[in-house]
Design a protein around this motif. Structure first.
Motif, PDB file in Angstrom:
ATOM      1  N   PHE A  50       0.813  -1.211   0.000  1.00  7.30           N
ATOM      2  CA  PHE A  50       0.000   0.000   0.000  1.00  7.30           C
ATOM      3  C   PHE A  50       0.852   1.269   0.000  1.00  7.30           C
ATOM      4  CE2 PHE A  50      -2.708  -3.371   1.535  1.00  7.30           C
ATOM      5  CZ  PHE A  50      -3.885  -3.147   0.841  1.00  7.30           C
ATOM      6  N   GLY A  51       2.036   1.193  -0.595  1.00  8.59           N
ATOM      7  CA  GLY A  51       2.874   2.374  -0.770  1.00  8.59           C
ATOM      8  C   GLY A  51       3.216   3.089   0.522  1.00  8.59           C
ATOM      9  N   GLU A  52       3.504   2.330   1.559  1.00  3.13           N
ATOM     10  CA  GLU A  52       3.856   2.874   2.870  1.00  3.13           C
ATOM     11  C   GLU A  52       2.747   3.741   3.451  1.00  3.13           C
ATOM     12  OE1 GLU A  52       7.786   4.518   3.044  1.00  3.13           O
ATOM     13  OE2 GLU A  52       8.683   2.698   2.233  1.00  3.13           O
ATOM     14  N   LYS A  53       1.523   3.372   3.151  1.00  2.00           N
ATOM     15  CA  LYS A  53       0.357   4.018   3.753  1.00  2.00           C
ATOM     16  C   LYS A  53      -0.213   3.029   4.751  1.00  2.00           C
ATOM     17  CE  LYS A  53      -0.781   7.175   0.084  1.00  2.00           C
ATOM     18  NZ  LYS A  53       0.087   7.031  -1.007  1.00  2.00           N
ATOM     19  N   TYR A  54      -0.541   3.520   5.936  1.00  2.00           N
ATOM     20  CA  TYR A  54      -0.923   2.641   7.044  1.00  2.00           C
ATOM     21  C   TYR A  54      -2.307   2.961   7.588  1.00  2.00           C
ATOM     22  CZ  TYR A  54       4.102   2.271   6.685  1.00  2.00           C
ATOM     23  OH  TYR A  54       5.370   2.111   6.198  1.00  2.00           O
ATOM     24  N   ASN A  55      -3.152   3.546   6.781  1.00  2.00           N
ATOM     25  CA  ASN A  55      -4.476   3.965   7.220  1.00  2.00           C
ATOM     26  C   ASN A  55      -5.398   2.755   7.351  1.00  2.00           C
ATOM     27  OD1 ASN A  55      -7.021   5.097   7.548  1.00  2.00           O
ATOM     28  ND2 ASN A  55      -6.577   6.808   6.189  1.00  2.00           N
ATOM     29  N   LEU A  56      -5.851   2.498   8.559  1.00  2.00           N
ATOM     30  CA  LEU A  56      -6.754   1.382   8.821  1.00  2.00           C
ATOM     31  C   LEU A  56      -8.215   1.825   8.889  1.00  2.00           C
ATOM     32  CD1 LEU A  56      -4.709  -0.600  11.492  1.00  2.00           C
ATOM     33  CD2 LEU A  56      -5.024  -1.149   9.077  1.00  2.00           C
ATOM     34  N   THR A  60     -15.011  -7.539   2.556  1.00  2.00           N
ATOM     35  CA  THR A  60     -14.228  -8.574   1.880  1.00  2.00           C
ATOM     36  C   THR A  60     -13.281  -8.027   0.824  1.00  2.00           C
ATOM     37  OG1 THR A  60     -16.008  -8.941   0.277  1.00  2.00           O
ATOM     38  CG2 THR A  60     -16.011 -10.324   2.257  1.00  2.00           C
ATOM     39  N   SER A  61     -13.180  -6.709   0.696  1.00  2.00           N
ATOM     40  CA  SER A  61     -12.299  -6.138  -0.319  1.00  2.00           C
ATOM     41  C   SER A  61     -10.831  -6.238   0.105  1.00  2.00           C
ATOM     42  CB  SER A  61     -12.682  -4.681  -0.596  1.00  2.00           C
ATOM     43  OG  SER A  61     -12.524  -3.896   0.556  1.00  2.00           O
ATOM     44  N   LEU A  62      -9.957  -6.088  -0.866  1.00  2.00           N
ATOM     45  CA  LEU A  62      -8.516  -6.184  -0.626  1.00  2.00           C
ATOM     46  C   LEU A  62      -7.969  -4.839  -0.161  1.00  2.00           C
ATOM     47  CD1 LEU A  62      -7.511  -8.403  -3.673  1.00  2.00           C
ATOM     48  CD2 LEU A  62      -7.673  -9.075  -1.275  1.00  2.00           C
ATOM     49  N   CYS A  63      -8.290  -4.474   1.060  1.00  2.00           N
ATOM     50  CA  CYS A  63      -7.806  -3.229   1.650  1.00  2.00           C
ATOM     51  C   CYS A  63      -6.928  -3.568   2.844  1.00  2.00           C
ATOM     52  CB  CYS A  63      -8.984  -2.358   2.075  1.00  2.00           C
ATOM     53  SG  CYS A  63     -10.011  -3.118   3.351  1.00  2.00           S
ATOM     54  N   LEU A  64      -6.177  -2.594   3.316  1.00  2.00           N
ATOM     55  CA  LEU A  64      -5.220  -2.838   4.392  1.00  2.00           C
ATOM     56  C   LEU A  64      -5.896  -3.372   5.652  1.00  2.00           C
ATOM     57  CD1 LEU A  64      -2.345  -2.738   5.455  1.00  2.00           C
ATOM     58  CD2 LEU A  64      -2.713  -0.318   6.026  1.00  2.00           C
ATOM     59  N   LEU A  65      -6.982  -2.772   6.070  1.00  2.00           N
ATOM     60  CA  LEU A  65      -7.659  -3.223   7.284  1.00  2.00           C
ATOM     61  C   LEU A  65      -8.036  -4.693   7.199  1.00  2.00           C
ATOM     62  CD1 LEU A  65      -8.978  -2.739  10.049  1.00  2.00           C
ATOM     63  CD2 LEU A  65     -11.024  -1.956   8.819  1.00  2.00           C
ATOM     64  N   ASN A  66      -8.624  -5.107   6.089  1.00  2.00           N
ATOM     65  CA  ASN A  66      -9.044  -6.501   5.947  1.00  2.00           C
ATOM     66  C   ASN A  66      -7.847  -7.450   5.919  1.00  2.00           C
ATOM     67  OD1 ASN A  66     -11.652  -5.607   5.932  1.00  2.00           O
ATOM     68  ND2 ASN A  66     -11.979  -5.915   3.749  1.00  2.00           N
ATOM     69  N   LEU A  67      -6.761  -7.034   5.298  1.00  2.00           N
ATOM     70  CA  LEU A  67      -5.566  -7.873   5.297  1.00  2.00           C
ATOM     71  C   LEU A  67      -4.986  -8.023   6.701  1.00  2.00           C
ATOM     72  CD1 LEU A  67      -5.790  -7.527   2.198  1.00  2.00           C
ATOM     73  CD2 LEU A  67      -3.308  -7.350   2.169  1.00  2.00           C
ATOM     74  N   VAL A  68      -4.984  -6.953   7.466  1.00  2.00           N
ATOM     75  CA  VAL A  68      -4.468  -7.004   8.835  1.00  2.00           C
ATOM     76  C   VAL A  68      -5.326  -7.935   9.689  1.00  2.00           C
ATOM     77  CG1 VAL A  68      -4.160  -5.629  10.944  1.00  2.00           C
ATOM     78  CG2 VAL A  68      -3.305  -4.778   8.753  1.00  2.00           C
TER      79      VAL A  68
END
Length: 140
Positions: free
Chosen positions: A76-82, A91-99
């Protein structure tokens, strides 16, 4: 770490029971696995004990933080927004769901699914996201 995420994970994992032990080896409030405890303690040069409920919560939150940094840097390009606003669906491929999925399945399994462009549509992610929106745990 967003408090609603940590609270939702702890509620789902243990119902906020501090001395519960699962048959898979998970222990305590955050159901910290022995390998995760060793990894986090080694990574951050700490000696947290999962049998201590406060330290168990710290271990779990630090693992969520590490997953955020790992996936955020790598995908995510060093973006850490949850923020949930960054996810179209549960169910989308976003940072929060991956975490969230990483906390349950481990980062390697999640990474393989992400690279194959598969949805991380586990019941675990859906349940945690639902608890983040509205949780019985908020009544305590």
């Amino acid at each position: 770490m967003p408090a609603d995420l940590v609270r939702a994970v702890a509620w789902h994992e243990s119902g906020w029971t501090s001395n519960i032990e699962n048959c898979d080896g998970g222990y305590g409030l955050m159901q910290v696995m022995p390998d995760t405890e060793s990894f986090i303690n080694g990574r951050f040069e700490k000696s947290y004990d999962s049998a201590n409920y406060r330290e168990n919560a710290i271990l779990g939150a630090n693992y969520l933080a590490w997953l955020t940094k790992y996936f955020g840097e790598k995908y995510f390009g060093e973006k850490y927004n949850l923020s949930t606003s960054k996810c179209k669906t549960d169910t989308s491929l976003c940072l929060l769901n991956l975490v969230i999925a990483g906390y349950n399945m481990g980062h390697v399994s999640v990474e393989e699914a992400y690279l194959d462009k598969q949805l991380i549509a586990t019941d675990y992610v859906v349940d945690i996201r639902a608890n983040m929106r509205s949780c019985y745990c908020d009544r305590y």
